[in-house]
Design an enzyme around this catalytic site. Structure first.
Site, PDB file in Angstrom:
ATOM      1  N   HIS A 164       0.813  -1.221   0.000  1.00  0.00           N
ATOM      2  CA  HIS A 164       0.000   0.000   0.000  1.00  0.00           C
ATOM      3  C   HIS A 164       0.844   1.266   0.000  1.00  0.00           C
ATOM      4  O   HIS A 164       0.323   2.358  -0.221  1.00  0.00           O
ATOM      5  CB  HIS A 164      -0.940  -0.004   1.213  1.00  0.00           C
ATOM      6  CG  HIS A 164      -2.033  -1.019   1.091  1.00  0.00           C
ATOM      7  ND1 HIS A 164      -3.291  -0.707   0.649  1.00  0.00           N
ATOM      8  CD2 HIS A 164      -2.041  -2.360   1.295  1.00  0.00           C
ATOM      9  CE1 HIS A 164      -4.046  -1.802   0.609  1.00  0.00           C
ATOM     10  NE2 HIS A 164      -3.303  -2.824   1.004  1.00  0.00           N
TER      11      HIS A 164
ATOM     12  N   ASP B  39       3.582   9.464  -0.650  1.00  0.00           N
ATOM     13  CA  ASP B  39       2.393   8.687  -0.288  1.00  0.00           C
ATOM     14  C   ASP B  39       2.175   7.612  -1.329  1.00  0.00           C
ATOM     15  O   ASP B  39       2.288   7.889  -2.534  1.00  0.00           O
ATOM     16  CB  ASP B  39       1.170   9.621  -0.262  1.00  0.00           C
ATOM     17  CG  ASP B  39       0.164   9.248   0.821  1.00  0.00           C
ATOM     18  OD1 ASP B  39       0.084   8.060   1.154  1.00  0.00           O
ATOM     19  OD2 ASP B  39      -0.532  10.152   1.320  1.00  0.00           O
TER      20      ASP B  39
HETATM   21  P1  ADQ Z   1      -3.083   6.015   4.825  1.00  0.00           P
HETATM   22  O1  ADQ Z   1      -1.690   6.490   5.001  1.00  0.00           O
HETATM   23  O2  ADQ Z   1      -3.854   5.813   6.058  1.00  0.00           O
HETATM   24  O3  ADQ Z   1      -3.136   4.657   3.952  1.00  0.00           O
HETATM   25  P2  ADQ Z   1      -5.013   7.550   2.999  1.00  0.00           P
HETATM   26  O4  ADQ Z   1      -5.091   6.782   1.736  1.00  0.00           O
HETATM   27  O5  ADQ Z   1      -4.943   9.007   2.763  1.00  0.00           O
HETATM   28  O6  ADQ Z   1      -3.772   7.158   3.883  1.00  0.00           O
HETATM   29  O7  ADQ Z   1      -6.288   7.337   3.940  1.00  0.00           O
HETATM   30  C1  ADQ Z   1      -6.938   6.154   4.107  1.00  0.00           C
HETATM   31  C2  ADQ Z   1      -8.352   6.380   4.725  1.00  0.00           C
HETATM   32  O8  ADQ Z   1      -8.287   6.937   6.028  1.00  0.00           O
HETATM   33  C3  ADQ Z   1      -9.232   7.298   3.886  1.00  0.00           C
HETATM   34  O9  ADQ Z   1     -10.447   6.633   3.627  1.00  0.00           O
HETATM   35  C4  ADQ Z   1      -9.463   8.517   4.773  1.00  0.00           C
HETATM   36  O10 ADQ Z   1     -10.764   9.080   4.666  1.00  0.00           O
HETATM   37  C5  ADQ Z   1      -9.247   7.978   6.171  1.00  0.00           C
HETATM   38  N1  ADQ Z   1      -8.720   9.090   6.980  1.00  0.00           N
HETATM   39  C6  ADQ Z   1      -7.535   9.699   6.829  1.00  0.00           C
HETATM   40  N2  ADQ Z   1      -7.430  10.717   7.708  1.00  0.00           N
HETATM   41  C7  ADQ Z   1      -8.583  10.736   8.411  1.00  0.00           C
HETATM   42  C8  ADQ Z   1      -9.093  11.572   9.440  1.00  0.00           C
HETATM   43  N3  ADQ Z   1      -8.384  12.600   9.879  1.00  0.00           N
HETATM   44  N4  ADQ Z   1     -10.333  11.304   9.935  1.00  0.00           N
HETATM   45  C9  ADQ Z   1     -11.045  10.284   9.444  1.00  0.00           C
HETATM   46  N5  ADQ Z   1     -10.624   9.479   8.459  1.00  0.00           N
HETATM   47  C10 ADQ Z   1      -9.409   9.696   7.947  1.00  0.00           C
HETATM   48  C11 ADQ Z   1      -2.226   3.798   3.271  1.00  0.00           C
HETATM   49  C12 ADQ Z   1      -1.215   4.467   2.336  1.00  0.00           C
HETATM   50  C13 ADQ Z   1      -1.936   5.326   1.283  1.00  0.00           C
HETATM   51  C14 ADQ Z   1      -2.948   4.460   0.526  1.00  0.00           C
HETATM   52  C15 ADQ Z   1      -3.841   3.690   1.494  1.00  0.00           C
HETATM   53  C16 ADQ Z   1      -4.725   2.675   0.766  1.00  0.00           C
HETATM   54  O11 ADQ Z   1      -0.303   5.270   3.083  1.00  0.00           O
HETATM   55  O12 ADQ Z   1      -1.008   5.889   0.365  1.00  0.00           O
HETATM   56  O13 ADQ Z   1      -3.762   5.303  -0.284  1.00  0.00           O
HETATM   57  O14 ADQ Z   1      -3.061   2.952   2.439  1.00  0.00           O
HETATM   58  O15 ADQ Z   1      -3.971   1.809  -0.021  1.00  0.00           O
END
Ligand code: ADQ
Length: 461
Positions: free
Chosen positions: A158, A367
């Site tokens: 991921h 990211d």
């Molecule tokens: P993350 O680093 O967690 O995931 P991201 O893809 O931006 O990053 O977010 C994943 C989920 O978490 C989204 O559905 C988002 O809405 C939720 N989220 C983030 N911040 C939040 C907040 N403050 N409050 C509520 N919900 C929140 C990892 C990788 C990413 C990749 C994902 C999926 O780092 O690059 O996109 O996995 O593969």
């Protein structure tokens, strides 16, 4: 049809669709795939216990079976907080300065991967497709093979895969990658991370790599490496947008900012997300355009994560200081330019906040993909869409070239992008929105699941 066995660090226990708190995104998509295929989701329960008897907690919820194990304090320390989150996470996000190399945590990582293999193997049947997720479990394929598993086993990363020059700073890097070549399919978020991986296999391992097809041949095995960009659960997210909760959240934000433009950032509190750099960019914007302080309110939603890791405690302090400084210098009795909120919200509420915000600021330093960028776009009103400012270093940038792309390290670049977004006429906003929304809608998480599992199911064995 084969069953599907999903293995990841944590397991999201499924909730019925439509129920309060129903989940979307990755957890929802994997749960629907598990419902379709039948099968099991295996991982750590999130609980700490010293029980080493190999107890597996099996639960059946809404058509999906989850199997979880607890980890000991030492395992959590070495495997999770240690090797996964203090070595691999920073290194894979190009942060050598934060990367810790400790022999003990490396051993703990191997030990927990071995324990995962030991506990999950008896649950796997002959024709099952096995799908392993993320950097916590890179060597699991090899651990499963050493227990005699002949199944088709896939792996999806991921997060980014770093360039070879950075990756070789990891002690035993070759040993780690060799263990990955026991998978049948290895998926990456973007072409860029895929290319870095292929480069490593060819240059450092001397594997035979076919750049066109992504096939890697090494010591008699062939592995397919390919990019599968992850998407959001479009239908689920739109359904969230129809709820009273979403409408209330939108109203609440709109009435609190009144005539000013709301600009929003939503991230886990993580140094890879570029939060202090983002605040510096906003500070620069206010320095360069002091007359616009009254035009803009920035809302940053950032719930803490991985609080047991020191670098995560530091980021919180830095962020509080920086936003405090700008608010101190720029606030009036009726104007506070930055609202920094340290908690998470439901997807329905986020939908409402996104819709009420005319600018979405998604500026990670690095990211894998970044789903917030896609969620922000998905929540926009097609007749009056907001503007997405997106880091060129997010995997999502390759798919969303019509966003306003920025270099998150440059406060001037960020300031310029904010000015541009604030002043952008409706026809340009619509043009950019229309250029991106098709990808967000069509390359969704169901598609991603299907593409990966189809490729895995087609591997000849
Ligand atoms: P993350 O680093 O967690 O995931 P991201 O893809 O931006 O990053 O977010 C994943 C989920 O978490 C989204 O559905 C988002 O809405 C939720 N989220 C983030 N911040 C939040 C907040 N403050 N409050 C509520 N919900 C929140 C990892 C990788 C990413 C990749 C994902 C999926 O780092 O690059 O996109 O996995 O593969």
């Amino acid at each position: 049809m084969s069953r599907l066995v999903v293995i990841s660090n944590r397991v999201a226990v499924p909730k019925a669709r439509g129920a309060a708190g129903a989940q979307g995104g990755l957890a929802g998509a994997l749960n629907s795939a598990l419902k379709k295929f039948g099968g099991i989701w295996f991982g750590w329960s999130g609980q700490e216990s010293e029980d080493r008897t190999g107890n597996i907690n099996l639960q059946r919820n809404d058509g999906v079976t989850t199997a979880t194990i607890d980890l000991s304090t030492r395992d959590i320390d070495e495997y999770y907080n240690g090797y996964a989150n203090s070595t691999l996470w920073p290194l894979f996000h190009y942060r050598l300065d934060l990367t810790e190399y400790e022999r003990e945590t490396g051993k703990g990582y191997e030990r927990v991967n071995e324990r995962f293999a030991e506990c999950v193997t008896p649950l796997i049947e002959e024709d099952d497709l096995v799908w392993v997720h993320d950097y916590h479990l890179l060597p699991l394929g090899e651990r499963l093979r050493s227990r005699g598993l002949k199944n088709r086993i896939g792996f999806f990363l991921h997060i980014p895969w770093p360039p070879t020059r950075l990756f070789v700073s990891l002690p035993f890097h070759d040993r780690l990658v060799k263990t990955m070549l026991d998978y049948d399919v290895i998926g990456f978020q973007t072409q860029e991370w895929l290319e870095s991986f292929l480069h490593y296999c060819s240059k450092e391992l001397g594997a035979e790599v076919d750049e066109e097809t992504g096939r890697i041949s090494y010591e008699g095995r062939t592995v397919l490496a390919k990019a599968y960009p992850i998407g959001i659960d479009w239908d689920h997210f739109q359904a969230q947008g129809e709820t009273g909760e979403a409408r209330q959240a939108q109203q609440r934000l709109m009435s609190s900012v009144r005539h000013r433009t709301a600009m929003i950032g939503v991230d886990r509190l993580d140094y890879s997300k570029g939060l202090p750099e983002r605040i510096d960019g906003i500070g620069r914007f206010f320095d360069q355009h002091p007359d616009r302080v009254r035009d803009l309110v920035f809302i940053q939603i950032a719930p803490p994560s991985r609080e047991d890791v020191e670098s995560y405690q530091q980021i919180r302090t830095v962020l509080e200081q920086k936003s405090g400084q700008i608010n101190g210098a720029r606030s009036e009795v009726d104007v506070v330019p930055i609202r920094y909120v340290n908690r998470g919200y439901s997807h329905a509420e986020l939908y409402g906040f996104f819709r009420a915000s005319k600018i979405g600021l998604v500026t990670p330093l690095r990211d894998g993909m970044n789903l917030v960028a896609k969620e922000y776009l998905a929540a926009q009103d097609p007749e009056d869409p907001g503007v997405l400012i997106l880091s060129r270093f997010a995997g999502a940038a390759a798919q969303l070239p019509d966003a306003v792309l920025v270099n998150p390290h440059s406060p001037d670049d960020l300031s310029h992008a904010i000015k541009k977004a604030l002043d952008m006429p409706l026809d340009e906003r619509k043009r950019r929105y229309e250029g991106t929304i098709g990808t967000v809608r069509d390359d969704n998480v169901q598609d991603w699941t299907e593409a990966f599992t189809n490729d895995l199911a087609s591997v000849p064995i």
